[in-house]
Each structure stands twice: as C-alpha cells, then as structure tokens.
Design a protein around this motif. Structure first.
Motif, PDB file in Angstrom:
ATOM      1  N   THR A  24      46.371  41.787  -5.038  1.00 31.38           N
ATOM      2  CA  THR A  24      46.261  42.208  -6.436  1.00 31.38           C
ATOM      3  C   THR A  24      47.572  41.913  -7.144  1.00 31.38           C
ATOM      4  O   THR A  24      48.589  41.674  -6.497  1.00 31.38           O
ATOM      5  CB  THR A  24      45.946  43.718  -6.522  1.00 31.38           C
ATOM      6  OG1 THR A  24      46.979  44.436  -5.842  1.00 31.38           O
ATOM      7  CG2 THR A  24      44.596  44.047  -5.910  1.00 31.38           C
ATOM      8  N   LEU A  47      35.015  41.768  -8.973  1.00 31.61           N
ATOM      9  CA  LEU A  47      36.429  41.576  -9.279  1.00 31.61           C
ATOM     10  C   LEU A  47      36.606  40.370 -10.201  1.00 31.61           C
ATOM     11  O   LEU A  47      35.703  39.549 -10.348  1.00 31.61           O
ATOM     12  CB  LEU A  47      37.221  41.353  -7.986  1.00 31.61           C
ATOM     13  CG  LEU A  47      37.172  42.491  -6.968  1.00 31.61           C
ATOM     14  CD1 LEU A  47      37.771  42.042  -5.640  1.00 31.61           C
ATOM     15  CD2 LEU A  47      37.892  43.712  -7.498  1.00 31.61           C
ATOM     16  N   ASP A  48      37.772  40.268 -10.810  1.00 27.82           N
ATOM     17  CA  ASP A  48      38.144  39.116 -11.630  1.00 27.82           C
ATOM     18  C   ASP A  48      39.134  38.268 -10.846  1.00 27.82           C
ATOM     19  O   ASP A  48      40.051  38.798 -10.220  1.00 27.82           O
ATOM     20  CB  ASP A  48      38.827  39.561 -12.936  1.00 27.82           C
ATOM     21  CG  ASP A  48      37.882  40.326 -13.850  1.00 27.82           C
ATOM     22  OD1 ASP A  48      36.723  39.899 -13.990  1.00 27.82           O
ATOM     23  OD2 ASP A  48      38.311  41.355 -14.418  1.00 27.82           O
ATOM     24  N   LEU A  49      38.961  36.957 -10.906  1.00 26.60           N
ATOM     25  CA  LEU A  49      39.916  36.036 -10.304  1.00 26.60           C
ATOM     26  C   LEU A  49      41.042  35.833 -11.303  1.00 26.60           C
ATOM     27  O   LEU A  49      40.844  35.252 -12.361  1.00 26.60           O
ATOM     28  CB  LEU A  49      39.240  34.703  -9.963  1.00 26.60           C
ATOM     29  CG  LEU A  49      40.134  33.635  -9.351  1.00 26.60           C
ATOM     30  CD1 LEU A  49      40.754  34.111  -8.044  1.00 26.60           C
ATOM     31  CD2 LEU A  49      39.344  32.358  -9.126  1.00 26.60           C
ATOM     32  N   VAL A  73      34.316  35.825  -6.086  1.00 29.68           N
ATOM     33  CA  VAL A  73      35.142  36.963  -6.497  1.00 29.68           C
ATOM     34  C   VAL A  73      34.366  37.831  -7.487  1.00 29.68           C
ATOM     35  O   VAL A  73      34.324  39.060  -7.364  1.00 29.68           O
ATOM     36  CB  VAL A  73      36.477  36.477  -7.094  1.00 29.68           C
ATOM     37  CG1 VAL A  73      37.260  37.635  -7.691  1.00 29.68           C
ATOM     38  CG2 VAL A  73      37.311  35.763  -6.034  1.00 29.68           C
ATOM     39  N   GLU A  86      35.681  31.469  -7.866  1.00 29.58           N
ATOM     40  CA  GLU A  86      35.448  32.475  -8.908  1.00 29.58           C
ATOM     41  C   GLU A  86      34.080  33.158  -8.801  1.00 29.58           C
ATOM     42  O   GLU A  86      33.999  34.385  -8.926  1.00 29.58           O
ATOM     43  CB  GLU A  86      35.657  31.872 -10.292  1.00 29.58           C
ATOM     44  CG  GLU A  86      35.750  32.921 -11.376  1.00 29.58           C
ATOM     45  CD  GLU A  86      36.435  32.408 -12.614  1.00 29.58           C
ATOM     46  OE1 GLU A  86      37.088  33.235 -13.279  1.00 29.58           O
ATOM     47  OE2 GLU A  86      36.330  31.207 -12.927  1.00 29.58           O
ATOM     48  N   VAL A 128      43.335  38.915  -7.300  1.00 33.48           N
ATOM     49  CA  VAL A 128      42.125  39.484  -7.882  1.00 33.48           C
ATOM     50  C   VAL A 128      42.442  40.855  -8.470  1.00 33.48           C
ATOM     51  O   VAL A 128      43.426  41.501  -8.085  1.00 33.48           O
ATOM     52  CB  VAL A 128      40.995  39.602  -6.831  1.00 33.48           C
ATOM     53  CG1 VAL A 128      40.604  38.234  -6.308  1.00 33.48           C
ATOM     54  CG2 VAL A 128      41.395  40.514  -5.682  1.00 33.48           C
ATOM     55  N   SER A 185      40.425  44.271 -11.127  1.00 32.27           N
ATOM     56  CA  SER A 185      39.279  44.763 -11.896  1.00 32.27           C
ATOM     57  C   SER A 185      39.778  45.863 -12.824  1.00 32.27           C
ATOM     58  O   SER A 185      40.929  46.292 -12.726  1.00 32.27           O
ATOM     59  CB  SER A 185      38.181  45.299 -10.973  1.00 32.27           C
ATOM     60  OG  SER A 185      38.526  46.562 -10.468  1.00 32.27           O
TER      61      SER A 185
END
Length: 174
Positions: A81, A22-24, A17, A14, A42, A44
């Motif tokens: 994604t 970006l968000d995990l 990332v 995490e 991932v 965003s």
C-alpha cells in the motif's frame, strides 16, 4: 521500464486488482543487480488489510506466471500500500486523506501551505489552516488546478477530538 511494458502490465493487472475491491495506484519495475523487482501499489477508500494484500498478491502472481508480461528472466513481485507520507495526485487520494494534515505546494507563486483536509469534492478541497502563535485556525478553499504537489504529513502528537486528556474539552465542560 518502457511505456509499452508499463501499459501492458497495467492492462493485465488492473482488472485483477479491481476485482479484489482495490485500486491499482502504481506499477514500477526496478533492476536490483541482476534481479528485477515488480512493485505494485494498491489501495482503497477503506485501506487494504494484510489478507487483501495476500489475496491480490496470489492472483497477480498466478496471472503473471501465465503471461509473458515480465519476459523470461526472474523477478520478484512486491505488493503493498502507499506509505504514510504518500503523494496525493488524484481526487480519490484527497478524499481518502480527509482529516489528515497535508503539505501543499501551490502553483505559480502560491507558495507552500500546510493544512488539514476537511472535505474533498469534484472541484477542490475545503481546508483548515492551523493558527500560528495562539491564533485560531482559518478555513480555505483550494481548487485542484491550484495544487502543484501535495503530500500527507505524519502527525505524532495530534490530539484526538475525543481524547479525555484534552484540557480544552475539560475547561468547556466545567
């Protein structure tokens, strides 16, 4: 995958990332025959392009190679994604789906609802429920606790607001 391994992978990956902006969203380890596949999802607020995916994939691969988080056996790393019809589970998912058509399964006897997300805030959603058989669309407010499941719907024939071929806009201008 054991919860311990999942937690260890999340703790390890995490920060990497996040450092890439970006968000995990998800981590999953699946066995495919004798091989294992580590899938990392991932996203965003603005989405993730191929360059970002490649950068985060290289960073994750290097970190995993240096650690024992995946054990000694071979595995394949897949970074991607969320799909087009992603499930919405967190407030940021709803905010990212603003303007999209979503199928909601409401808690209790609330039934099913298909509506477009207009806004998403900390408490819930403002929705536009499409009209049926020539009726006008209606507005509706739904709080997050009322939502049991939600999934973005793919729209193939949605008319863009600025579409010059939209007959309703031509009639209003005339």
């Amino acid at each position: 995958m054991s919860t311990t391994q999942s937690e260890r992978l999340r703790e390890l990956l995490e920060p990497l990332v996040t450092s890439q902006g970006l968000d995990l969203e998800e981590i999953a380890v699946d066995s495919v025959g004798r091989k294992r596949v580590l899938r990392v999802v991932v996203d965003s607020d603005t989405g993730a392009d191929l360059d970002q995916i490649a950068d985060v994939s290289r960073a994750l691969s290097a970190t995993l190679d240096e650690s024992d988080a995946m054990g000694e056996g071979e595995y394949t790393l897949e970074v991607g994604t969320p799909g087009a019809e992603r499930a919405l589970t967190e407030q940021r998912h709803y905010a990212r789906a603003t303007g999209r058509l979503v199928r909601f399964q409401l808690a209790g006897d609330g039934g099913e609802l298909v509506a477009r997300i207009l806004t998403a805030d900390d408490d819930g959603l403002d929705l536009e429920v499409p009209g049926v058989k020539g009726r006008k669309a209606t507005a509706r407010r739904v709080a997050y606790p009322e939502i049991e499941k939600a999934r973005v719907q793919v729209e193939f024939n949605r008319k863009d607001q600025s579409d010059p071929n939209d007959t309703d806009e031509k009639e209003e201008e005339a």
